[in-house]
Scaffold this motif. Structure first.
Motif, PDB file in Angstrom:
ATOM      1  N   MET A 208       0.850  -1.189   0.000  1.00 47.28           N
ATOM      2  CA  MET A 208       0.000   0.000   0.000  1.00 47.28           C
ATOM      3  C   MET A 208       0.881   1.233   0.000  1.00 47.28           C
ATOM      4  N   HIS A 209       0.571   2.148  -0.848  1.00 51.98           N
ATOM      5  CA  HIS A 209       1.241   3.440  -0.894  1.00 51.98           C
ATOM      6  C   HIS A 209       0.365   4.493  -0.225  1.00 51.98           C
ATOM      7  N   HIS A 210       1.031   5.519   0.286  1.00 56.29           N
ATOM      8  CA  HIS A 210       0.349   6.696   0.817  1.00 56.29           C
ATOM      9  C   HIS A 210       1.053   7.935   0.281  1.00 56.29           C
ATOM     10  N   VAL A 211       0.285   8.995   0.152  1.00 47.33           N
ATOM     11  CA  VAL A 211       0.835  10.273  -0.288  1.00 47.33           C
ATOM     12  C   VAL A 211       0.715  11.255   0.874  1.00 47.33           C
ATOM     13  N   LEU A 212       1.816  11.934   1.151  1.00 48.78           N
ATOM     14  CA  LEU A 212       1.871  12.961   2.183  1.00 48.78           C
ATOM     15  C   LEU A 212       1.873  14.319   1.497  1.00 48.78           C
ATOM     16  N   PHE A 213       0.963  15.175   1.897  1.00 51.55           N
ATOM     17  CA  PHE A 213       0.908  16.541   1.401  1.00 51.55           C
ATOM     18  C   PHE A 213       1.291  17.487   2.536  1.00 51.55           C
ATOM     19  N   TYR A 214       2.182  18.424   2.250  1.00 52.49           N
ATOM     20  CA  TYR A 214       2.535  19.493   3.179  1.00 52.49           C
ATOM     21  C   TYR A 214       2.042  20.815   2.606  1.00 52.49           C
ATOM     22  N   ASP A 215       1.534  21.686   3.464  1.00 56.44           N
ATOM     23  CA  ASP A 215       1.309  23.088   3.128  1.00 56.44           C
ATOM     24  C   ASP A 215       2.391  23.875   3.845  1.00 56.44           C
ATOM     25  N   TYR A 216       3.054  24.767   3.123  1.00 53.35           N
ATOM     26  CA  TYR A 216       4.154  25.557   3.680  1.00 53.35           C
ATOM     27  C   TYR A 216       3.717  26.979   4.013  1.00 53.35           C
ATOM     28  N   VAL A 217       4.494  27.620   4.876  1.00 50.90           N
ATOM     29  CA  VAL A 217       4.338  29.049   5.119  1.00 50.90           C
ATOM     30  C   VAL A 217       4.590  29.784   3.798  1.00 50.90           C
ATOM     31  N   ASP A 218       4.031  30.980   3.679  1.00 52.28           N
ATOM     32  CA  ASP A 218       4.148  31.736   2.425  1.00 52.28           C
ATOM     33  C   ASP A 218       5.590  32.038   2.041  1.00 52.28           C
ATOM     34  N   ASP A 219       6.443  32.272   3.030  1.00 51.06           N
ATOM     35  CA  ASP A 219       7.830  32.647   2.748  1.00 51.06           C
ATOM     36  C   ASP A 219       8.802  31.492   2.985  1.00 51.06           C
ATOM     37  N   ILE A 220       8.395  30.288   2.585  1.00 49.86           N
ATOM     38  CA  ILE A 220       9.204  29.086   2.810  1.00 49.86           C
ATOM     39  C   ILE A 220      10.614  29.230   2.230  1.00 49.86           C
ATOM     40  N   LEU A 221      10.747  29.784   1.035  1.00 51.19           N
ATOM     41  CA  LEU A 221      12.066  29.859   0.401  1.00 51.19           C
ATOM     42  C   LEU A 221      13.024  30.747   1.188  1.00 51.19           C
ATOM     43  N   GLU A 222      12.507  31.768   1.830  1.00 51.31           N
ATOM     44  CA  GLU A 222      13.348  32.670   2.627  1.00 51.31           C
ATOM     45  C   GLU A 222      13.672  32.073   3.997  1.00 51.31           C
ATOM     46  N   ARG A 223      12.785  31.243   4.534  1.00 52.34           N
ATOM     47  CA  ARG A 223      12.937  30.754   5.904  1.00 52.34           C
ATOM     48  C   ARG A 223      13.542  29.360   6.024  1.00 52.34           C
ATOM     49  N   ARG A 224      13.595  28.586   4.949  1.00 51.71           N
ATOM     50  CA  ARG A 224      14.006  27.190   5.059  1.00 51.71           C
ATOM     51  C   ARG A 224      15.509  26.976   5.231  1.00 51.71           C
ATOM     52  N   GLY A 225      16.312  27.980   4.906  1.00 48.04           N
ATOM     53  CA  GLY A 225      17.765  27.834   4.879  1.00 48.04           C
ATOM     54  C   GLY A 225      18.379  27.109   6.064  1.00 48.04           C
ATOM     55  N   PRO A 226      18.135  27.536   7.295  1.00 49.42           N
ATOM     56  CA  PRO A 226      18.774  26.900   8.448  1.00 49.42           C
ATOM     57  C   PRO A 226      18.334  25.448   8.681  1.00 49.42           C
ATOM     58  N   TYR A 227      17.237  25.023   8.061  1.00 54.35           N
ATOM     59  CA  TYR A 227      16.670  23.696   8.319  1.00 54.35           C
ATOM     60  C   TYR A 227      16.754  22.763   7.112  1.00 54.35           C
ATOM     61  N   ARG A 228      17.130  23.306   5.965  1.00 50.63           N
ATOM     62  CA  ARG A 228      17.066  22.532   4.716  1.00 50.63           C
ATOM     63  C   ARG A 228      17.958  21.293   4.734  1.00 50.63           C
ATOM     64  N   GLU A 229      19.196  21.430   5.156  1.00 52.65           N
ATOM     65  CA  GLU A 229      20.108  20.289   5.160  1.00 52.65           C
ATOM     66  C   GLU A 229      19.576  19.161   6.044  1.00 52.65           C
ATOM     67  N   ALA A 230      19.083  19.509   7.228  1.00 53.01           N
ATOM     68  CA  ALA A 230      18.541  18.499   8.141  1.00 53.01           C
ATOM     69  C   ALA A 230      17.256  17.886   7.586  1.00 53.01           C
ATOM     70  N   HIS A 231      16.425  18.699   6.942  1.00 54.08           N
ATOM     71  CA  HIS A 231      15.188  18.209   6.323  1.00 54.08           C
ATOM     72  C   HIS A 231      15.517  17.188   5.235  1.00 54.08           C
ATOM     73  N   LEU A 232      16.461  17.514   4.379  1.00 57.15           N
ATOM     74  CA  LEU A 232      16.832  16.600   3.298  1.00 57.15           C
ATOM     75  C   LEU A 232      17.490  15.335   3.834  1.00 57.15           C
ATOM     76  N   ALA A 233      18.301  15.449   4.879  1.00 57.80           N
ATOM     77  CA  ALA A 233      18.917  14.273   5.501  1.00 57.80           C
ATOM     78  C   ALA A 233      17.849  13.366   6.115  1.00 57.80           C
ATOM     79  N   HIS A 234      16.855  13.968   6.733  1.00 55.37           N
ATOM     80  CA  HIS A 234      15.743  13.212   7.306  1.00 55.37           C
ATOM     81  C   HIS A 234      15.019  12.426   6.212  1.00 55.37           C
TER      82      HIS A 234
END
Length: 90
Positions: free
Chosen positions: A1-27
């Motif tokens: 069985m497959h499942h799809v996960l949908f995320y809704d982001y804050v409006d300024d995700i591209l400006e705010r994701r920097g400090p967390y991006r590496e850890a998010h991608l590693a996760h």
């Protein structure tokens, strides 16, 4: 069985994701290596959310969400998990 996960982001995700991006991608990479996450990527132009395809149950996906650095940092405003019945392909 497959499942799809949908995320809704804050409006300024591209400006705010920097400090967390590496850890998010590693996760996400850890989940890929474990065989539970098949694909994960941003949605929209401009980016408004993300979509992930999992070969895992809802509880395991909820655990992934809870541990995601983007979620912990408040960059994800909502998420939902939907079952996906694959009709064509592996």
């Amino acid at each position: 069985m497959h499942h799809v996960l949908f995320y809704d982001y804050v409006d300024d995700i591209l400006e705010r994701r920097g400090p967390y991006r590496e850890a998010h991608l590693a996760h996400a990479e850890t989940a890929c290596e474990a065989g539970t996450l098949r694909f994960l990527g941003a949605l929209g132009d401009p980016v408004s959310g993300a979509l992930g395809v999992f070969r895992a149950g809802v509880e395991e996906i909820e655990g992934f969400v809870a541990d995601d650095p983007y979620v912990k940092a408040g960059l994800v405003t909502a998420h939902r998990i939907e079952p996906w019945t694959v009709a064509v392909g592996e």
